[in-house]
Design a protein around this motif. Structure first.
Motif, PDB file in Angstrom:
ATOM      1  N   ASN A 148      34.407  23.884  45.998  1.00  0.00           N
ATOM      2  CA  ASN A 148      35.435  23.633  44.883  1.00  0.00           C
ATOM      3  C   ASN A 148      36.712  23.807  45.255  1.00  0.00           C
ATOM      4  O   ASN A 148      37.581  23.457  44.579  1.00  0.00           O
ATOM      5  CB  ASN A 148      34.879  24.314  43.468  1.00  0.00           C
ATOM      6  N   ILE A 149      37.026  24.554  46.027  1.00  0.00           N
ATOM      7  CA  ILE A 149      38.285  25.021  46.525  1.00  0.00           C
ATOM      8  C   ILE A 149      38.375  24.663  47.992  1.00  0.00           C
ATOM      9  O   ILE A 149      37.387  25.029  48.721  1.00  0.00           O
ATOM     10  CB  ILE A 149      38.790  26.411  46.214  1.00  0.00           C
ATOM     11  N   CYS A 155      49.019  21.020  54.550  1.00  0.00           N
ATOM     12  CA  CYS A 155      50.136  21.994  54.182  1.00  0.00           C
ATOM     13  C   CYS A 155      49.445  23.398  53.999  1.00  0.00           C
ATOM     14  O   CYS A 155      50.416  24.301  53.969  1.00  0.00           O
ATOM     15  CB  CYS A 155      50.724  21.625  53.216  1.00  0.00           C
ATOM     16  N   GLY A 156      48.128  23.414  54.242  1.00  0.00           N
ATOM     17  CA  GLY A 156      47.783  24.828  53.992  1.00  0.00           C
ATOM     18  C   GLY A 156      47.399  25.227  52.592  1.00  0.00           C
ATOM     19  O   GLY A 156      47.089  26.377  52.373  1.00  0.00           O
ATOM     20  N   ARG A 157      47.803  24.641  51.469  1.00  0.00           N
ATOM     21  CA  ARG A 157      47.789  24.928  50.310  1.00  0.00           C
ATOM     22  C   ARG A 157      46.164  25.021  49.991  1.00  0.00           C
ATOM     23  O   ARG A 157      45.273  24.110  50.341  1.00  0.00           O
ATOM     24  CB  ARG A 157      48.411  24.049  49.269  1.00  0.00           C
ATOM     25  N   GLU A 158      45.758  26.040  48.983  1.00  0.00           N
ATOM     26  CA  GLU A 158      44.686  25.951  48.287  1.00  0.00           C
ATOM     27  C   GLU A 158      44.440  25.247  47.219  1.00  0.00           C
ATOM     28  O   GLU A 158      45.215  25.161  46.306  1.00  0.00           O
ATOM     29  CB  GLU A 158      44.262  27.351  47.949  1.00  0.00           C
ATOM     30  N   ASP A 178      46.558  27.072  41.588  1.00  0.00           N
ATOM     31  CA  ASP A 178      47.037  27.894  40.550  1.00  0.00           C
ATOM     32  C   ASP A 178      48.186  27.228  40.068  1.00  0.00           C
ATOM     33  O   ASP A 178      49.014  27.986  39.704  1.00  0.00           O
ATOM     34  CB  ASP A 178      47.193  29.260  40.946  1.00  0.00           C
ATOM     35  N   ALA A 179      48.363  25.658  39.727  1.00  0.00           N
ATOM     36  CA  ALA A 179      49.510  24.920  39.747  1.00  0.00           C
ATOM     37  C   ALA A 179      49.921  25.378  38.222  1.00  0.00           C
ATOM     38  O   ALA A 179      50.888  25.476  37.782  1.00  0.00           O
ATOM     39  CB  ALA A 179      49.235  23.723  40.072  1.00  0.00           C
ATOM     40  N   GLY A 183      48.789  32.416  40.001  1.00  0.00           N
ATOM     41  CA  GLY A 183      47.964  33.560  40.490  1.00  0.00           C
ATOM     42  C   GLY A 183      46.425  33.556  40.116  1.00  0.00           C
ATOM     43  O   GLY A 183      45.505  34.342  40.089  1.00  0.00           O
ATOM     44  N   GLU A 184      46.208  32.665  38.813  1.00  0.00           N
ATOM     45  CA  GLU A 184      44.783  32.195  38.530  1.00  0.00           C
ATOM     46  C   GLU A 184      43.915  31.236  39.073  1.00  0.00           C
ATOM     47  O   GLU A 184      44.169  30.251  39.168  1.00  0.00           O
ATOM     48  CB  GLU A 184      44.930  31.893  37.067  1.00  0.00           C
ATOM     49  N   VAL A 185      43.096  31.782  40.138  1.00  0.00           N
ATOM     50  CA  VAL A 185      42.307  31.307  41.037  1.00  0.00           C
ATOM     51  C   VAL A 185      40.936  31.487  40.644  1.00  0.00           C
ATOM     52  O   VAL A 185      40.495  32.501  40.702  1.00  0.00           O
ATOM     53  CB  VAL A 185      42.726  31.633  42.394  1.00  0.00           C
ATOM     54  N   PRO A 186      40.216  30.314  40.378  1.00  0.00           N
ATOM     55  CA  PRO A 186      38.670  30.441  40.186  1.00  0.00           C
ATOM     56  C   PRO A 186      37.867  30.862  41.709  1.00  0.00           C
ATOM     57  O   PRO A 186      38.571  30.833  42.525  1.00  0.00           O
ATOM     58  CB  PRO A 186      38.241  29.171  39.941  1.00  0.00           C
ATOM     59  N   GLN A 187      36.859  31.304  41.768  1.00  0.00           N
ATOM     60  CA  GLN A 187      36.123  31.891  42.637  1.00  0.00           C
ATOM     61  C   GLN A 187      35.680  30.563  43.331  1.00  0.00           C
ATOM     62  O   GLN A 187      35.176  29.406  43.026  1.00  0.00           O
ATOM     63  CB  GLN A 187      34.984  32.657  42.317  1.00  0.00           C
ATOM     64  N   ARG A 188      35.860  30.580  44.932  1.00  0.00           N
ATOM     65  CA  ARG A 188      35.267  29.363  45.814  1.00  0.00           C
ATOM     66  C   ARG A 188      33.771  29.393  45.766  1.00  0.00           C
ATOM     67  O   ARG A 188      33.248  30.338  46.047  1.00  0.00           O
ATOM     68  CB  ARG A 188      35.856  29.633  47.071  1.00  0.00           C
ATOM     69  N   GLU A 189      33.245  28.159  45.389  1.00  0.00           N
ATOM     70  CA  GLU A 189      31.762  28.139  45.169  1.00  0.00           C
ATOM     71  C   GLU A 189      31.517  26.599  46.105  1.00  0.00           C
ATOM     72  O   GLU A 189      32.144  25.763  46.106  1.00  0.00           O
ATOM     73  CB  GLU A 189      31.274  27.915  44.022  1.00  0.00           C
ATOM     74  N   GLU A 190      30.339  26.734  46.735  1.00  0.00           N
ATOM     75  CA  GLU A 190      29.863  25.508  47.361  1.00  0.00           C
ATOM     76  C   GLU A 190      29.280  24.654  46.246  1.00  0.00           C
ATOM     77  O   GLU A 190      28.095  25.168  45.804  1.00  0.00           O
ATOM     78  CB  GLU A 190      28.632  25.986  48.272  1.00  0.00           C
TER      79      GLU A 190
END
Length: 193
Positions: A148-149, A155-158, A178-179, A183-190
C-alpha cells in the motif's frame, strides 16, 4: 442530490473471440498461466483459429499453442513487435491481452500508438495483482508494487498507492504518504500480491 462516483479502476472480463472481427492477435503473459487456462483460451478462440495469431511472452516450454504462434522473451520484445505491426492493423481486427496489469497496459499503450482504438482491445487479468505506480510528484513510475506504500523509483518519496488508475499512463497514482497530515504514516502492508 446524489453525487456520482468516478470509477477509474479497469474492469476485466474473460476473453472470447469476436467471430465477426477480421484478424485476431492474442498476447499472453506466459508465466501468469494457471493450470487449464490455455485449454480455456483454446476453446474460446476455436471458432477463429484460422485467423488467430498467438504471442506467448515468457511462456513455459509446455504451454499449449493456439493458431500461429510466436514466442517472445520479454514484454519489451512484445511491445517492439507490436509497434512494428502499425501498418498491419485494420478497423475490424482485435487484440486480446491476458496477464498482469503492467503487462497488459504496456502493450495496450503501444497498440494505441499503432492506431488501435480502445474498442478493439480486450483484456483479461491473470496472475499477480502487482501494480505500476506513477508518482504525482516527479512523474516517474515504479514497477511491481505489491504494498500500500511504495518508495518512488524516481524521487525516493514514500507514496501511498491510490486505487485511481490512469489508462493513458497504464498506472495507479501514488501520492506522498503523509501529504495531508505530515508525519502520519500508515503501516506498510502487502495488499497486491
Amino acid at each position: 442530490m446524489m453525487q456520482s462516483q468516478i470509477v477509474s479502476r479497469p474492469r476485466y472480463r474473460e476473453l472470447a473471440a469476436e467471430d465477426t472481427a477480421g484478424a485476431h492477435l492474442l498476447i499472453v503473459e506466459g508465466d501468469t498461466l494457471a493450470p487449464g487456462q490455455m485449454a480455456a483460451l483454446a476453446a474460446a478462440f476455436a471458432p477463429v483459429a484460422d485467423r488467430l495469431q498467438t504471442w506467448l511472452v515468457s511462456a513455459p516450454a509446455t504451454a499449449l499453442a493456439l493458431g500461429k504462434v510466436r514466442k517472445l522473451q520479454t514484454v519489451d520484445e512484445a511491445a517492439a513487435a507490436l509497434d512494428a505491426l502499425q501498418e498491419g492493423f485494420g478497423i475490424a481486427d482485435r487484440l486480446y491481452l491476458q496477464g498482469t496489469e503492467p503487462f497488459m497496459w504496456s502493450l495496450a499503450t503501444v497498440a494505441g500508438r499503432a492506431g488501435l482504438s480502445a474498442s478493439q482491445i480486450r483484456m483479461q487479468h491473470a496472475g499477480s495483482l502487482k501494480r505500476r505506480v506513477w508518482c504525482t510528484h516527479c512523474h516517474q513510475t515504479t514497477e511491481n508494487v505489491t504494498t500500500n506504500i511504495a518508495t518512488c523509483a524516481g524521487c525516493g518519496r514514500e507514496l501511498l498507492v491510490r486505487d485511481h488508475f490512469s489508462r493513458r499512463l497504464g498506472a495507479f497514482m501514488g501520492v506522498m504518504v503523509d501529504a495531508e497530515v505530515p508525519g502520519e504514516v500508515p503501516q506498510r502492508e502487502e495488499v497486491f500480491p
